[in-house]
Design a protein around this motif. Structure first.
Motif, PDB file in Angstrom:
ATOM      1  N   SER A 177       4.602   0.718  13.342  1.00 50.01           N
ATOM      2  CA  SER A 177       3.836   2.333  13.233  1.00 50.01           C
ATOM      3  C   SER A 177       4.457   3.379  13.988  1.00 50.01           C
ATOM      4  N   ASP A 188      -2.498   8.312  16.953  1.00 54.13           N
ATOM      5  CA  ASP A 188      -2.911   7.604  15.647  1.00 54.13           C
ATOM      6  C   ASP A 188      -3.543   6.277  15.799  1.00 54.13           C
ATOM      7  N   ASN A 195      -4.373   4.293  13.290  1.00 52.08           N
ATOM      8  CA  ASN A 195      -4.025   2.916  12.510  1.00 52.08           C
ATOM      9  C   ASN A 195      -4.351   1.750  12.234  1.00 52.08           C
ATOM     10  N   LYS A 203      -3.798  12.254  14.263  1.00 49.24           N
ATOM     11  CA  LYS A 203      -4.004  12.111  13.165  1.00 49.24           C
ATOM     12  C   LYS A 203      -4.519  10.965  12.967  1.00 49.24           C
ATOM     13  N   SER A 205      -6.508   8.014   8.686  1.00 49.69           N
ATOM     14  CA  SER A 205      -5.851   8.306   7.454  1.00 49.69           C
ATOM     15  C   SER A 205      -7.625   8.263   6.991  1.00 49.69           C
ATOM     16  N   THR A 244      -5.127  12.737   6.779  1.00 50.12           N
ATOM     17  CA  THR A 244      -4.035  12.273   5.844  1.00 50.12           C
ATOM     18  C   THR A 244      -4.641  11.566   4.294  1.00 50.12           C
ATOM     19  N   ALA A 293      -3.495  16.079   2.294  1.00 50.52           N
ATOM     20  CA  ALA A 293      -4.489  16.580   4.034  1.00 50.52           C
ATOM     21  C   ALA A 293      -5.327  17.703   4.220  1.00 50.52           C
ATOM     22  N   GLY A 313       2.720   6.967   6.271  1.00 51.98           N
ATOM     23  CA  GLY A 313       1.742   7.876   7.325  1.00 51.98           C
ATOM     24  C   GLY A 313       2.792   8.022   8.751  1.00 51.98           C
ATOM     25  N   ASP A 314       3.823   6.989   9.040  1.00 52.03           N
ATOM     26  CA  ASP A 314       4.436   7.262  10.357  1.00 52.03           C
ATOM     27  C   ASP A 314       5.526   8.440  10.431  1.00 52.03           C
ATOM     28  N   GLN A 356       3.609  11.765  10.385  1.00 50.58           N
ATOM     29  CA  GLN A 356       3.343  11.936  12.306  1.00 50.58           C
ATOM     30  C   GLN A 356       4.652  12.081  12.939  1.00 50.58           C
ATOM     31  N   ALA A 389       6.366  12.823   4.098  1.00 48.78           N
ATOM     32  CA  ALA A 389       5.835  11.969   3.968  1.00 48.78           C
ATOM     33  C   ALA A 389       5.899  11.613   2.400  1.00 48.78           C
TER      34      ALA A 389
END
Length: 310
Positions: free
Chosen positions: A31, A156, A158, A185, A187, A218, A224, A249-250, A253, A290
């Motif tokens: 990531s 993030d 993640n 950030k 999800s 997100t 989002a 997602g990366d 970001q 994204a």
């Protein structure tokens, strides 16, 4: 310039069975690694900090960073092996990972490895399981704390339970970093794992109370939700023909960090002065970026010319 801090690995896709096993497609990833690549492809200067193996896989990762134009001066070479993540995809193209990284190089960064940072580094981004496992976890936390007063800190989580299965440990670390970070950030899937049954607004409000200026949640194809100092809004996703969502997602970001720099707000005072209108443009830009990645196989992040002006 942002210094991206986190793991570097290979996403390994089993393609087909053979008489003796499988055909595998190993793709460079991780990531934070993807975030660094994304920023460079979006024409922003960026450096990457991690432990990198001296094995052939690690040397290939370093060549890939250099080929993408990423500053490799902060890499720490280790004799430890390289992390592998075996990727399985659902029918909808959603990835599921199995990690092989015990005592790997990207988990072996010590406090003695922490770099001195020049003034050109105005922000640091931390991501994924590097802040949870091995020596790297506490080293990165120390680095974030050292620079939190003067540089923008982005995070993030993640969440990867197949790396660290204890949700309570993830939750504790996320809450710990929320007292340091300027922007986060996350999800909606991560929030469901971290705080099951809790409302999104509860976590966002709690993070704001600790000093986080910008929180972005997100929601996949749904777009989002963003909260700037407590002022919230939601933007819809972009409809595309999805190949898979690896790296989406990366990409999001990377686009957030890129957008902040393009707006001249990639610093602690800059983020503090970010307006609601600028924030909407920023999040919309990240959604567009994204969406491009979702139309491609694997984490193939877009370049600046593929996206409109911010």
């Amino acid at each position: 310039m942002f210094l991206i801090c986190g793991e570097a690995l290979y996403d390994v896709f089993p393609l087909a069975e053979t008489a003796t096993g499988f055909t595998l497609d190993a793709r460079i990833g991780g990531s934070p690694f993807n975030v660094a690549v994304g920023l460079s492809r979006l024409a922003r200067p960026v450096a990457f900090f991690t432990g990198l193996s001296s094995d052939p896989l690690g040397r290939r990762l370093e060549r890939a960073l250099a080929a993408e134009g990423i500053d490799t001066d902060y890499l720490v070479r280790k004799h430890n092996p390289t992390t592998l993540a075996v990727v399985g995809l659902t029918a909808a193209g959603v990835p599921h990972y199995t990690f092989y990284g015990h005592e790997a190089a990207d988990r072996a960064v010590t406090r003695a490895d922490l770099p001195a940072l020049p003034e050109a580094v105005t922000g640091l981004h931390f991501g994924s399981f590097s802040v949870m496992v091995g020596d790297t976890a506490e080293s990165f936390l120390a680095l974030a704390r050292k620079h939190a007063a003067t540089r923008l800190i982005s995070y993030d989580p993640n969440v990867r339970l197949n790396v660290e299965p204890d949700v309570a440990q993830w939750r504790a670390r996320v809450e710990e970093i929320s007292a340091i970070a300027d922007m986060m950030k996350v999800s909606d899937e991560d929030l469901d794992l971290l705080f099951p049954g809790d409302e999104v607004e509860s976590a966002v409000s709690r993070w704001h109370s600790r000093g986080v200026r910008l929180v972005v949640v997100t929601r996949g194809a749904e777009g989002a939700l963003a909260s700037l100092g407590g002022e919230s809004f939601q933007l819809p996703g972009r409809k595309v023909e999805t190949v898979d969502t690896v790296g989406a997602g990366d990409t999001f970001q990377a686009a957030l960090l890129c957008g902040l720099e393009e707006l001249g707000k990639a610093s602690k005072p800059g983020l503090a002065a970010l307006t609601s209108d600028e924030c909407r443009r920023l999040v919309g830009f990240a959604i567009q970026a994204a969406a491009v990645t979702c139309t491609r196989r694997g984490a193939d992040l877009p370049r600046r010319g593929e996206l409109p002006a911010l």
